[in-house]
Scaffold this active site. Structure first.
Site, mmCIF file in Angstrom:
data_model
loop_
_atom_site.group_PDB
_atom_site.id
_atom_site.type_symbol
_atom_site.label_atom_id
_atom_site.label_comp_id
_atom_site.label_asym_id
_atom_site.label_seq_id
_atom_site.Cartn_x
_atom_site.Cartn_y
_atom_site.Cartn_z
ATOM 1 N N TYR A 144 11.681 75.207 85.374
ATOM 2 C CA TYR A 144 11.043 74.172 86.180
ATOM 3 C C TYR A 144 10.402 73.112 85.285
ATOM 4 O O TYR A 144 10.699 71.917 85.406
ATOM 5 C CB TYR A 144 9.990 74.818 87.078
ATOM 6 N N ASN A 173 -1.032 70.251 92.084
ATOM 7 C CA ASN A 173 -0.947 71.202 93.211
ATOM 8 C C ASN A 173 -1.344 70.557 94.540
ATOM 9 O O ASN A 173 -2.454 70.050 94.682
ATOM 10 C CB ASN A 173 -1.882 72.389 92.971
ATOM 11 N N ASN A 189 -0.755 81.999 100.230
ATOM 12 C CA ASN A 189 -0.994 83.446 100.098
ATOM 13 C C ASN A 189 -2.381 83.832 100.589
ATOM 14 O O ASN A 189 -2.538 84.729 101.417
ATOM 15 C CB ASN A 189 -0.898 83.859 98.620
HETATM 16 P P1 NAD Z 1 9.787 72.544 98.730
HETATM 17 O O1 NAD Z 1 10.435 73.718 98.095
HETATM 18 O O2 NAD Z 1 9.110 72.737 100.051
HETATM 19 O O3 NAD Z 1 10.811 71.339 98.879
HETATM 20 C C1 NAD Z 1 11.888 71.132 98.011
HETATM 21 C C2 NAD Z 1 13.070 70.718 98.859
HETATM 22 O O4 NAD Z 1 14.189 70.462 97.983
HETATM 23 C C3 NAD Z 1 13.515 71.816 99.831
HETATM 24 O O5 NAD Z 1 13.711 71.266 101.103
HETATM 25 C C4 NAD Z 1 14.819 72.331 99.223
HETATM 26 O O6 NAD Z 1 15.692 72.863 100.198
HETATM 27 C C5 NAD Z 1 15.345 71.077 98.544
HETATM 28 N N1 NAD Z 1 16.269 71.363 97.454
HETATM 29 C C6 NAD Z 1 16.131 72.243 96.445
HETATM 30 N N2 NAD Z 1 17.202 72.210 95.633
HETATM 31 C C7 NAD Z 1 18.038 71.257 96.148
HETATM 32 C C8 NAD Z 1 19.313 70.754 95.764
HETATM 33 N N3 NAD Z 1 19.949 71.228 94.673
HETATM 34 N N4 NAD Z 1 19.879 69.799 96.512
HETATM 35 C C9 NAD Z 1 19.257 69.317 97.625
HETATM 36 N N5 NAD Z 1 18.055 69.760 98.044
HETATM 37 C C10 NAD Z 1 17.451 70.720 97.301
HETATM 38 O O7 NAD Z 1 8.757 71.962 97.656
HETATM 39 P P2 NAD Z 1 7.681 70.815 97.798
HETATM 40 O O8 NAD Z 1 6.359 71.434 97.555
HETATM 41 O O9 NAD Z 1 7.907 70.023 99.019
HETATM 42 O O10 NAD Z 1 8.035 69.927 96.500
HETATM 43 C C11 NAD Z 1 8.795 68.728 96.610
HETATM 44 C C12 NAD Z 1 8.910 68.083 95.237
HETATM 45 O O11 NAD Z 1 7.608 67.792 94.724
HETATM 46 C C13 NAD Z 1 9.600 68.974 94.196
HETATM 47 O O12 NAD Z 1 10.428 68.167 93.386
HETATM 48 C C14 NAD Z 1 8.458 69.518 93.392
HETATM 49 O O13 NAD Z 1 8.843 69.820 92.077
HETATM 50 C C15 NAD Z 1 7.453 68.379 93.446
HETATM 51 N N6 NAD Z 1 6.077 68.870 93.273
HETATM 52 C C16 NAD Z 1 5.451 69.558 94.269
HETATM 53 C C17 NAD Z 1 4.166 70.034 94.055
HETATM 54 C C18 NAD Z 1 3.408 70.785 95.115
HETATM 55 O O14 NAD Z 1 2.276 71.234 94.858
HETATM 56 N N7 NAD Z 1 3.915 70.946 96.311
HETATM 57 C C19 NAD Z 1 3.529 69.836 92.813
HETATM 58 C C20 NAD Z 1 4.239 69.153 91.818
HETATM 59 C C21 NAD Z 1 5.505 68.653 92.050
HETATM 60 N N1 UDP Z 2 -2.457 83.058 92.249
HETATM 61 C C1 UDP Z 2 -3.296 84.100 92.605
HETATM 62 N N2 UDP Z 2 -2.956 84.850 93.685
HETATM 63 C C2 UDP Z 2 -1.858 84.604 94.444
HETATM 64 C C3 UDP Z 2 -1.011 83.519 94.083
HETATM 65 C C4 UDP Z 2 -1.340 82.764 92.971
HETATM 66 O O1 UDP Z 2 -4.318 84.355 91.970
HETATM 67 O O2 UDP Z 2 -1.638 85.335 95.431
HETATM 68 C C5 UDP Z 2 -2.844 82.239 91.090
HETATM 69 C C6 UDP Z 2 -1.719 81.969 90.082
HETATM 70 O O3 UDP Z 2 -1.651 83.019 89.130
HETATM 71 C C7 UDP Z 2 -2.178 80.666 89.473
HETATM 72 C C8 UDP Z 2 -2.879 79.940 90.634
HETATM 73 O O4 UDP Z 2 -3.171 80.953 91.593
HETATM 74 O O5 UDP Z 2 -3.128 80.902 88.465
HETATM 75 C C9 UDP Z 2 -2.001 78.877 91.290
HETATM 76 O O6 UDP Z 2 -0.752 79.449 91.602
HETATM 77 P P1 UDP Z 2 0.395 78.640 92.367
HETATM 78 O O7 UDP Z 2 1.629 79.483 92.289
HETATM 79 O O8 UDP Z 2 -0.097 78.243 93.708
HETATM 80 O O9 UDP Z 2 0.552 77.292 91.535
HETATM 81 P P2 UDP Z 2 0.867 76.996 89.983
HETATM 82 O O10 UDP Z 2 0.569 78.214 89.157
HETATM 83 O O11 UDP Z 2 2.295 76.625 89.949
HETATM 84 O O12 UDP Z 2 -0.060 75.894 89.678
#
Ligand code: NAD
Ligand code: UDP
Length: 352
Positions: A144, A173, A189
């Site tokens: 990732y 996040n 969670n």
């Molecule tokens: P999500 O998993 O809910 O959404 C991702 C979407 O992409 C899904 O609908 C999935 O089906 C689609 N997808 C995955 N692989 C694909 C492919 N090969 N072709 C077409 N579609 C595909 O995740 P999200 O939280 O909505 O995240 C959306 C974007 O934002 C991602 O690129 C993620 O890396 C980025 N992002 C999210 C967060 C967050 O906290 N939610 C933080 C940082 C970056």
């Molecule tokens: N985490 C936790 N309990 C859970 C799920 C996640 O303590 O049930 C912790 C995880 O280890 C991390 C933080 O929460 O330190 C955020 O996790 P998340 O997967 O939401 O986001 P990311 O690590 O990708 O920022």
């Protein structure tokens, strides 16, 4: 009115973005392979003539017409992106190449949903955009983190080499309604555990920190970034600066849900970042943006969403949820008894 394509549009962030863009009067093409997204996230948009859905995997080229492209396609939670790490890297890298190639042909503006994970387990705190990061290139999060880093490289090289108009958002996040209930992210969670009065699982000692941004605030930032003048590319941090330990988050969620859950401790996954907090000076200046939603308020909306999800009985039909209608979260469609089938591909593990 513009023609806008959103890849990953059936996911958590993508569905909120599609909804906002349709509301603003644009024609929106949502492209998604349903890996972690769901048709139900955009079900309420299906009858809108300005909205169109296309099932497509971005690792393959795509020929459509658009003025702007938001490239969000990529699984975002560790259990999802680690399920098929090779596919995760391909989605970020081949997906970026395909979408950049498309933008080049169309002379379209293109925005990349990058991530705070490009900073890895940071040894600079808070993280400004100038920080190059601390990523383990062969660890469990690398597919990732490195995939997103390579996508940023591609975006900037297309910009330098071909004059493409690019925008790169480093998203921290983000949480809110339509997060997948089984994606293992900490907010979903903890809320589900609290609502079910099950033990709340803290990984490690719970002193690691994250800064959580409510989804509406994040979507506002992405749209503002897309609308900045062409000479501003980013990367720009988009996130909330309020930083909490996971222990504080657990206690907050127990209080807000009135839960009887106890807190239990589980091993910390490897390479889990110890701290994360965005420096959003640049976003404040260039986007005239900062998050408006405090964690307690955003958690209330999210708790209401998951409460309705859990209470929605059996059956698989989507239902309207009772989420408070903050800034027009309309028709949050819920599904009951979430099953791996909702994740669209049989490749997902049943535990996910
Ligand atoms: P999500 O998993 O809910 O959404 C991702 C979407 O992409 C899904 O609908 C999935 O089906 C689609 N997808 C995955 N692989 C694909 C492919 N090969 N072709 C077409 N579609 C595909 O995740 P999200 O939280 O909505 O995240 C959306 C974007 O934002 C991602 O690129 C993620 O890396 C980025 N992002 C999210 C967060 C967050 O906290 N939610 C933080 C940082 C970056
Ligand atoms: N985490 C936790 N309990 C859970 C799920 C996640 O303590 O049930 C912790 C995880 O280890 C991390 C933080 O929460 O330190 C955020 O996790 P998340 O997967 O939401 O986001 P990311 O690590 O990708 O920022």
């Amino acid at each position: 009115m513009k023609k806008i394509m959103v890849t990953g549009g059936a996911g958590f962030l993508g569905s909120h973005l599609c909804e906002r863009l349709v509301d603003e009067g644009h024609e929106v093409l949502c492209v998604d392979n349903y890996f972690t997204g769901s048709k139900r996230n955009v079900y309420h948009l299906m009858d809108d003539p300005r909205f169109e859905f296309m099932r497509h995997d971005v690792t393959f080229p795509l020929y459509i017409e658009a003025d702007e492209i938001y490239n969000l396609a990529c699984p975002a939670s560790p259990i999802h992106y680690q399920f098929d790490p090779v596919q995760t890297t391909k989605t970020s890298v081949h997906g970026a190449i395909n979408m950049l190639g498309l933008a080049k042909r169309l002379k379209a503006k293109i925005l990349q949903a990058s991530t705070s994970e490009v900073y890895g387990d940071p040894n600079v705190h808070p993280q400004p955009e100038s920080y190059w990061g601390h990523v383990n290139p062969i660890g469990p999060r690398a597919c990732y983190d490195e995939g997103k880093r390579c996508a940023e490289t591609l975006f900037f090289d297309y910009h330098k080499q071909h004059g493409l108009r690019i925008k790169v958002a480093r998203i921290f996040n983000t949480y809110g309604p339509r997060m997948h209930p089984n994606d293992g992210r900490v907010v979903s969670n903890f809320i589900i555990q609290a609502l079910k009065a099950e033990p709340i699982t803290i990984y490690g000692d719970g002193l690691q920190t994250r800064s959580f941004c409510y989804v509406d605030d994040l979507i506002e930032a992405l749209i503002r970034l897309m609308n900045t003048p062409d000479d501003f590319t980013g990367p720009v941090n988009t996130g909330n600066t309020d930083e909490f330990t996971m222990l504080e988050l657990a206690e907050k969620i127990i209080r807000l849900t009135g839960s009887r859950s106890e807190i239990i401790f589980r091993p910390l996954p490897s390479d889990d970042p110890k701290h994360r907090q965005p420096d959003i000076t640049l976003a404040r200046e260039k986007l005239e943006w900062e998050p408006k939603t405090a964690l307690d308020e955003g958690l209330e909306y999210t708790i209401a969403y998951f409460k309705a999800l859990l209470a929605s009985g059996n059956g698989n039909k989507p239902q309207e949820c009772g989420v408070p209608q903050k800034s027009g979260i309309k028709g949050c469609l819920l599904y009951t008894s979430p099953s791996p089938r909702d994740l669209s591909t049989s490749r997902m593990p049943s535990s996910a």
